[in-house]
Design a protein around this motif. Structure first.
Motif, PDB file in Angstrom:
ATOM      1  N   ILE A 113       1.073  -1.189  -0.074  1.00 43.71           N
ATOM      2  CA  ILE A 113       0.022   0.043   0.105  1.00 43.71           C
ATOM      3  C   ILE A 113       0.981   1.168   0.101  1.00 43.71           C
ATOM      4  CG2 ILE A 113      -1.477   1.317   1.313  1.00 43.71           C
ATOM      5  CD1 ILE A 113      -2.810  -1.428   2.431  1.00 43.71           C
ATOM      6  N   ALA A 114       1.748   1.250   0.721  1.00 42.88           N
ATOM      7  CA  ALA A 114       2.656   2.242   0.810  1.00 42.88           C
ATOM      8  C   ALA A 114       3.635   2.481  -0.437  1.00 42.88           C
ATOM      9  CB  ALA A 114       3.961   2.273   1.834  1.00 42.88           C
ATOM     10  N   TRP A 115       3.851   1.428  -1.086  1.00 46.02           N
ATOM     11  CA  TRP A 115       4.526   1.518  -2.378  1.00 46.02           C
ATOM     12  C   TRP A 115       3.566   2.459  -3.502  1.00 46.02           C
ATOM     13  CZ3 TRP A 115       2.824  -0.922  -6.823  1.00 46.02           C
ATOM     14  CH2 TRP A 115       3.729  -0.892  -8.018  1.00 46.02           C
ATOM     15  N   ALA A 116       2.482   1.570  -3.651  1.00 42.49           N
ATOM     16  CA  ALA A 116       1.314   2.213  -4.585  1.00 42.49           C
ATOM     17  C   ALA A 116       0.892   3.754  -4.349  1.00 42.49           C
ATOM     18  CB  ALA A 116       0.397   1.356  -4.666  1.00 42.49           C
ATOM     19  N   ALA A 117       1.032   3.837  -3.089  1.00 45.42           N
ATOM     20  CA  ALA A 117       0.470   5.255  -2.511  1.00 45.42           C
ATOM     21  C   ALA A 117       1.405   6.322  -3.024  1.00 45.42           C
ATOM     22  CB  ALA A 117       0.186   5.361  -1.265  1.00 45.42           C
ATOM     23  N   ALA A 119       4.017   5.570  -5.386  1.00 46.53           N
ATOM     24  CA  ALA A 119       4.308   5.541  -6.743  1.00 46.53           C
ATOM     25  C   ALA A 119       2.992   6.679  -7.448  1.00 46.53           C
ATOM     26  CB  ALA A 119       4.032   4.256  -7.314  1.00 46.53           C
ATOM     27  N   LEU A 120       2.049   6.504  -7.026  1.00 45.45           N
ATOM     28  CA  LEU A 120       0.910   7.763  -7.517  1.00 45.45           C
ATOM     29  C   LEU A 120       0.630   8.805  -6.985  1.00 45.45           C
ATOM     30  CD1 LEU A 120      -0.313   6.378 -10.019  1.00 45.45           C
ATOM     31  CD2 LEU A 120       0.430   4.470  -8.717  1.00 45.45           C
ATOM     32  N   GLY A 121       1.696   9.127  -6.120  1.00 46.83           N
ATOM     33  CA  GLY A 121       1.667  10.523  -5.304  1.00 46.83           C
ATOM     34  C   GLY A 121       0.265  10.415  -4.522  1.00 46.83           C
ATOM     35  N   LEU A 122       0.051   9.582  -3.531  1.00 47.55           N
ATOM     36  CA  LEU A 122      -1.363   9.510  -2.846  1.00 47.55           C
ATOM     37  C   LEU A 122      -0.847   9.259  -1.374  1.00 47.55           C
ATOM     38  CD1 LEU A 122      -3.319   7.173  -5.073  1.00 47.55           C
ATOM     39  CD2 LEU A 122      -3.890   9.395  -4.551  1.00 47.55           C
ATOM     40  N   THR A 123       0.531   9.596  -0.842  1.00 46.89           N
ATOM     41  CA  THR A 123       0.666   8.944   0.543  1.00 46.89           C
ATOM     42  C   THR A 123       0.189   9.881   1.508  1.00 46.89           C
ATOM     43  OG1 THR A 123       2.980   8.298  -0.583  1.00 46.89           O
ATOM     44  CG2 THR A 123       2.696   8.682   1.754  1.00 46.89           C
ATOM     45  N   ASP A 124      -0.130  11.321   1.047  1.00 45.16           N
ATOM     46  CA  ASP A 124      -0.784  12.043   1.962  1.00 45.16           C
ATOM     47  C   ASP A 124      -2.043  11.930   2.060  1.00 45.16           C
ATOM     48  OD1 ASP A 124      -0.657  13.243  -0.433  1.00 45.16           O
ATOM     49  OD2 ASP A 124      -0.253  15.332   0.108  1.00 45.16           O
ATOM     50  N   GLY A 136      -8.400  14.010 -10.787  1.00 46.45           N
ATOM     51  CA  GLY A 136      -7.061  13.644 -11.094  1.00 46.45           C
ATOM     52  C   GLY A 136      -6.956  12.604  -9.911  1.00 46.45           C
ATOM     53  N   LEU A 137      -7.009  12.928  -8.871  1.00 44.08           N
ATOM     54  CA  LEU A 137      -6.549  11.941  -7.507  1.00 44.08           C
ATOM     55  C   LEU A 137      -7.340  10.843  -7.591  1.00 44.08           C
ATOM     56  CD1 LEU A 137      -6.347  14.567  -4.683  1.00 44.08           C
ATOM     57  CD2 LEU A 137      -4.357  13.273  -5.700  1.00 44.08           C
ATOM     58  N   ARG A 138      -8.929  10.815  -8.328  1.00 46.57           N
ATOM     59  CA  ARG A 138      -9.473   9.684  -8.303  1.00 46.57           C
ATOM     60  C   ARG A 138      -8.679   8.802  -9.346  1.00 46.57           C
ATOM     61  NH1 ARG A 138     -14.629   9.436  -6.418  1.00 46.57           N
ATOM     62  NH2 ARG A 138     -15.300   7.966  -8.292  1.00 46.57           N
ATOM     63  N   GLN A 139      -8.412   9.299 -10.466  1.00 45.09           N
ATOM     64  CA  GLN A 139      -7.633   8.694 -11.415  1.00 45.09           C
ATOM     65  C   GLN A 139      -6.216   7.914 -11.188  1.00 45.09           C
ATOM     66  OE1 GLN A 139      -9.200   8.746 -14.601  1.00 45.09           O
ATOM     67  NE2 GLN A 139      -7.672   7.493 -15.743  1.00 45.09           N
ATOM     68  N   ARG A 140      -5.544   8.646 -10.109  1.00 41.92           N
ATOM     69  CA  ARG A 140      -4.421   8.199  -9.575  1.00 41.92           C
ATOM     70  C   ARG A 140      -4.711   6.998  -8.772  1.00 41.92           C
ATOM     71  NH1 ARG A 140      -0.710  12.845  -6.978  1.00 41.92           N
ATOM     72  NH2 ARG A 140      -1.448  14.391  -8.269  1.00 41.92           N
ATOM     73  N   LEU A 141      -5.708   6.957  -7.727  1.00 39.64           N
ATOM     74  CA  LEU A 141      -6.427   6.012  -6.913  1.00 39.64           C
ATOM     75  C   LEU A 141      -6.529   4.836  -7.897  1.00 39.64           C
ATOM     76  CD1 LEU A 141      -6.808   4.433  -4.288  1.00 39.64           C
ATOM     77  CD2 LEU A 141      -9.243   6.024  -4.220  1.00 39.64           C
ATOM     78  N   ALA A 142      -7.353   5.089  -8.889  1.00 39.49           N
ATOM     79  CA  ALA A 142      -7.847   3.979  -9.823  1.00 39.49           C
ATOM     80  C   ALA A 142      -6.531   3.049 -10.082  1.00 39.49           C
ATOM     81  CB  ALA A 142      -8.571   4.239 -10.871  1.00 39.49           C
ATOM     82  N   ILE A 143      -5.501   3.742 -10.812  1.00 44.29           N
ATOM     83  CA  ILE A 143      -4.258   3.079 -11.281  1.00 44.29           C
ATOM     84  C   ILE A 143      -3.455   2.521 -10.089  1.00 44.29           C
ATOM     85  CG2 ILE A 143      -2.291   3.508 -12.323  1.00 44.29           C
ATOM     86  CD1 ILE A 143      -3.451   5.960 -13.892  1.00 44.29           C
ATOM     87  N   ALA A 144      -3.487   2.976  -9.116  1.00 46.45           N
ATOM     88  CA  ALA A 144      -2.919   2.554  -7.936  1.00 46.45           C
ATOM     89  C   ALA A 144      -3.400   1.041  -7.582  1.00 46.45           C
ATOM     90  CB  ALA A 144      -2.899   3.507  -6.608  1.00 46.45           C
ATOM     91  N   GLN A 145      -4.829   1.028  -7.567  1.00 41.53           N
ATOM     92  CA  GLN A 145      -5.652  -0.191  -7.081  1.00 41.53           C
ATOM     93  C   GLN A 145      -5.136  -1.327  -8.178  1.00 41.53           C
ATOM     94  OE1 GLN A 145      -9.572   1.533  -5.266  1.00 41.53           O
ATOM     95  NE2 GLN A 145      -9.769   0.914  -7.452  1.00 41.53           N
ATOM     96  N   VAL A 146      -4.918  -0.897  -9.359  1.00 35.87           N
ATOM     97  CA  VAL A 146      -4.831  -1.967 -10.528  1.00 35.87           C
ATOM     98  C   VAL A 146      -3.397  -2.452 -10.689  1.00 35.87           C
ATOM     99  CG1 VAL A 146      -7.049  -1.407 -11.793  1.00 35.87           C
ATOM    100  CG2 VAL A 146      -4.572  -0.393 -12.608  1.00 35.87           C
ATOM    101  N   VAL A 147      -2.500  -1.559  -9.905  1.00 34.13           N
ATOM    102  CA  VAL A 147      -1.203  -2.045 -10.027  1.00 34.13           C
ATOM    103  C   VAL A 147      -0.593  -2.384  -8.660  1.00 34.13           C
ATOM    104  CG1 VAL A 147      -0.757  -0.283 -11.795  1.00 34.13           C
ATOM    105  CG2 VAL A 147      -0.032   0.408  -9.270  1.00 34.13           C
ATOM    106  N   ILE A 148      -1.521  -2.642  -7.571  1.00 33.07           N
ATOM    107  CA  ILE A 148      -1.226  -2.811  -6.399  1.00 33.07           C
ATOM    108  C   ILE A 148      -0.432  -4.375  -6.215  1.00 33.07           C
ATOM    109  CG2 ILE A 148      -3.014  -3.741  -5.253  1.00 33.07           C
ATOM    110  CD1 ILE A 148      -2.227  -1.662  -2.921  1.00 33.07           C
ATOM    111  N   HIS A 149      -0.786  -5.136  -7.216  1.00 32.79           N
ATOM    112  CA  HIS A 149      -0.198  -6.667  -7.150  1.00 32.79           C
ATOM    113  C   HIS A 149       1.077  -6.699  -8.014  1.00 32.79           C
ATOM    114  CE1 HIS A 149      -3.123  -6.353 -10.469  1.00 32.79           C
ATOM    115  NE2 HIS A 149      -2.741  -7.496 -10.641  1.00 32.79           N
TER     116      HIS A 149
END
Lengths: 318, 472
Positions: A113-117, A119-124, A136-149
């Motif tokens: 989770i820390a890595w995906a956040a 990588a997509l600039g969502l840590t904060d 834009g942030l929703r798009q980042r979260l959507a990408i983070a979800q599909v790359v988390i594995h």
């Protein structure tokens, strides 16, 4: 990495894909382009194992997607064009759910989770509800979800749709970074200029068939790094394409020269100073340079030519 | 922990929500205790002579209220959540993400079935305690009643979930009507099981392969079996929804189970049947089997109908690899196959010498009746298949359902005294006609329905081919 063999897909009253076959190389970023209704989304959904074709086979990392879809999903991340999020969950829980759903081991989930956040600039933003994020942030979260594995193959269907210019630039950077992590990426978009930034290959679909599949760059992101880039030179007057090509080939930093009328595209590996030196040398060789700069139209050019060719000669097949 | 179940718990069981619901339920129970207990007796002098122990009376009232609340929370509210479990994901655009995950069909099924109505279950578990502790009757009776409630709730959720999934498989867009329909079906299933908890009134002897069973136990076993098969249906539908290759073998096992159950069932001890002029037992069992097969077949034709593409794939597979095509055969066709078996069984049983002479002397054409019923079922299911094969199908499917309703209920009642039985034979099995007059009309209608289905599938195939030729 991805092998498509003789794929035909029908809707009840329309054939969407006709005998599509191609191979997408590991580590590439392939731009999937084509007119509306060409079959891009259908092709992506078949690759992801979401839709079953009438005939044909798809393998991803040697796993038969149609026969063993759940196993293949271990290697695939897919973001559809109109994606949804669990608006009532926090960003952290959205990522935690996807990590668990995609089989990330419990011990690894926090770090993933820390890595995906990161990588997509969502840590904060981990504590915020998904429903309160900007587009834009929703798009980042959507990408983070599909790359988390950490899938081997990432399929992005119109990922830049609805994003502002700044968010699109960030998206390009994310795609380059994810490719740098070793992911093979297939991305469809109508914004061809944007695909230039990171695509190494282009796959052009029209009328449910592949009309062109060509290699553009060796590595995604070279154009952004400043080390290697596709350049375009337009000449005028008495200068010929052969003279330009001959002059260019004298330089070790020049690769893959592609003449096209009064335009010559070539790949240049070197610094900005070396690029300035190349221009000076060309002028010294008597080349009448009308314009000189980064080629921003490789995908667009390939697309327009292929689609026009397909329209002129419908029997053309990949 | 199942990630889908966990996600549902995160979404459905916020502390404020749980607290508010638990508080409301407890207030109702306390209210029941106060009203029905000593307070009521204090208000109405003399009541204590009527009710005996007032505390016990209040407890029974609370248990009754708790049972009612259980039905409301689990069967009304929980079923709504189960009906919407997949359809809401489609509406929110998150369903494809779930289909792409590595969650298997079984984990996805129970994660949603138990997770979507999680709040209803948590409140219900609180209410279960007084319902069990203070319920009327012995401990065994209280346990049996609770088992019925729980089975009814699970069955209601499973039925609503299955209907919702079937719409998702047909790519029907989310609408309130679809969710309401799935909810309604779930409620009907749930209350049907819930209301059977008291067994059957009157002197009853139900037999299964020669063993006479107490009706309460029989109904409980039946409820458990129905719930089990509904859960199996959810799992199989989820396999299809997740694009996991799914052959119809479990459906065939279900049909065989249903056939075996109805073949061994002796209902002649039911109060409404005792004293009636009955056909031979074997024939009666065959009719029961036929009815069960037809109900399953109609359900399959509505829940899992192939579209035009499905029929083309099946026809193509039949031409190339007939044995493999069996795995792609539309499941309602297997239902018809079993129904045909029941018809044959009935005809054989009718020839046995254990028939009741009074029934044989009646004007009912026992030989032709099951055949005519079977032909009507072919007609109806093929018409439904044709309607589902049309791309713009919603209106046409409703049209066929209305036609079926008119054919069996409205028109025979309206025209029964006006038109001759030979004409009525086109609408319902005209049981007093001779064999040909009874069978030919529905058989002809079935043939027309078959021609219609083939024409629709061929027309869409031509459209697809023409479009592909234009494109390439």
């Amino acid at each position: 990495m991805i092998s498509i063999d003789n794929l035909t897909f029908d809707y009840p009253t329309k054939r969407a894909l006709t005998e599509v076959s191609c191979t997408i190389a590991a580590g590439s970023v392939t731009a999937l382009v084509g007119p509306n209704g060409a079959g891009k989304t259908t092709l992506m959904r078949c690759l992801a194992g979401l839709d079953q074709p009438v005939t044909g086979a798809v393998t991803v990392d040697d796993v038969d997607v149609l026969a063993k879809p759940r196993l293949a999903h271990r290697h695939i991340g897919y973001l559809r064009d109109l994606f949804g999020l669990y608006d009532e969950l926090s960003v952290r829980r959205c990522l935690a759910f996807h990590a668990a759903a995609f089989g990330v081991a419990r011990a690894e989930r926090a770090s993933r989770i820390a890595w995906a956040a990161a990588a997509l600039g969502l840590t904060d933003r981990l504590g915020e509800k998904a429903g309160r994020l900007s587009r834009g942030l929703r798009q980042r979260l959507a990408i983070a979800q599909v790359v988390i594995h950490k899938p081997k193959v990432l399929l992005l269907d119109e990922p830049a749709s609805g994003l502002d210019p700044e968010a699109r630039m960030e998206l390009s950077r994310f795609i380059v970074n994810l490719n740098g992590e070793g992911m093979t990426i297939l991305v469809s978009s109508h914004i061809l200029a944007e695909l230039e930034d990171y695509s190494t290959d282009v796959l052009i679909v029209s009328g449910g068939r592949i009309v062109d599949h060509r290699h553009l760059h060796d590595r995604a992101g070279e154009g952004l790094s400043g080390r290697s880039a596709w350049l375009a030179l337009r000449f005028v007057g008495e200068t010929t394409a052969a003279a330009v090509e001959a002059s260019l080939r004298r330089h070790d930093a020049v690769r893959d020269v592609l003449p096209d009328g009064d335009l010559v595209r070539f790949r240049f590996v070197g610094t900005a100073e070396e690029r300035a030196g190349l221009l000076a040398a060309l002028v010294a060789d008597g080349i009448a340079v009308a314009s000189f700069g980064e080629a921003r139209d490789l995908v667009q050019d390939a697309y327009l030519k292929s689609v026009r060719r397909a329209a002129a000669a419908p029997e053309v097949r990949p | 922990m199942n990630p889908e179940f966990t996600r549902n718990l995160w979404l459905e069981t916020g502390p404020f929500r749980l607290f508010a619901l638990a508080a409301a339920a407890l207030a109702l129970l306390v209210g029941a205790y106060l009203v029905a207990g000593p307070a009521l007796i204090g208000v109405l002098p003399g009541l204590n002579q009527l009710v005996g122990d007032p505390t016990q009376f209040a407890r029974v009232a609370v248990a009754g209220m708790a049972e009612g609340l259980l039905a409301v929370f689990l069967i009304l509210w929980g079923t709504r959540s189960a009906a919407d479990a997949v359809l809401s994901e489609i509406g929110a655009g998150t369903w494809d993400g779930q289909r792409l995950s590595m969650i298997g069909p079984w984990a996805m099924s129970w994660g949603k079935l138990l997770g979507a109505p999680a709040a209803a279950w948590i409140i219900a578990l609180v209410i279960l305690v007084p319902a069990y502790l203070w319920g009327a009757g012995t401990e065994a009776e209280a346990l049996r009643r609770l088992a019925f409630i729980l089975l009814a709730a699970i069955a209601a959720h499973a039925a609503a979930f299955a209907i919702g999934l079937s719409f998702a498989l047909r790519r029907e867009t989310r609408s309130r009507a679809v969710v309401a329909f799935a909810h309604l079906v779930g409620i009907l299933v749930g209350f049907a099981l819930f209301s059977s908890r008291d067994g059957i009134d009157g002197p009853v002897a139900l037999g299964l392969y020669g063993h006479v069973l107490p009706p309460e136990r029989f109904m409980l076993a039946l409820a458990a079996i129905a719930t089990f098969w509904l859960l199996v249906a959810d799992y199989r539908l989820m396999r299809q929804a997740l694009a996991v290759p799914t052959a119809p073998w479990v459906w065939i096992v279900f049909l065989a189970f249903l056939a075996a159950l109805t073949a061994g069932l002796d209902i002649t001890g039911l109060p409404m049947i005792v004293g009636a002029v009955m056909p031979p037992k074997g024939y009666l069992a065959a009719l029961l089997m036929l009815l069960a097969m037809l109900v399953a077949t109609y359900a399959a034709a509505v829940v899992l109908p192939p579209d035009a593409l499905g029929w083309r794939r099946w026809a193509s597979a039949m031409r190339r690899r007939p044995l493999r095509a069996l795995a792609r055969t539309p499941i309602f066709l297997y239902g018809l196959l079993f129904a045909a078996g029941a018809v044959v069984y009935g005809l054989v049983a009718l020839g046995q010498p254990d028939g009741v002479s009074m029934w044989r002397l009646s004007s009912i054409n026992g030989e032709a009746f099951p055949i005519a019923l079977f032909c009507f079922a072919i007609r109806d299911t093929l018409l439904l298949a044709a309607a589902f094969a049309v791309p713009e199908k919603r209106g046409r499917v409703i049209g066929v359902l209305v036609f079926i309703g008119l054919s069996y209920l409205v028109l025979p009642l309206a025209l029964g005294r006006v038109v001759p039985a030979e004409v009525l034979a086109f609408l319902v099995p005209a049981i007093t006609l001779d064999t040909m007059a009874m069978i030919v009309p529905p058989a002809a209608e079935a043939l027309v329905a078959l021609i219609l289905l083939v024409a629709i599938v061929r027309r869409t195939a031509r459209t697809v081919r023409a479009g592909a030729e234009r494109a390439g």
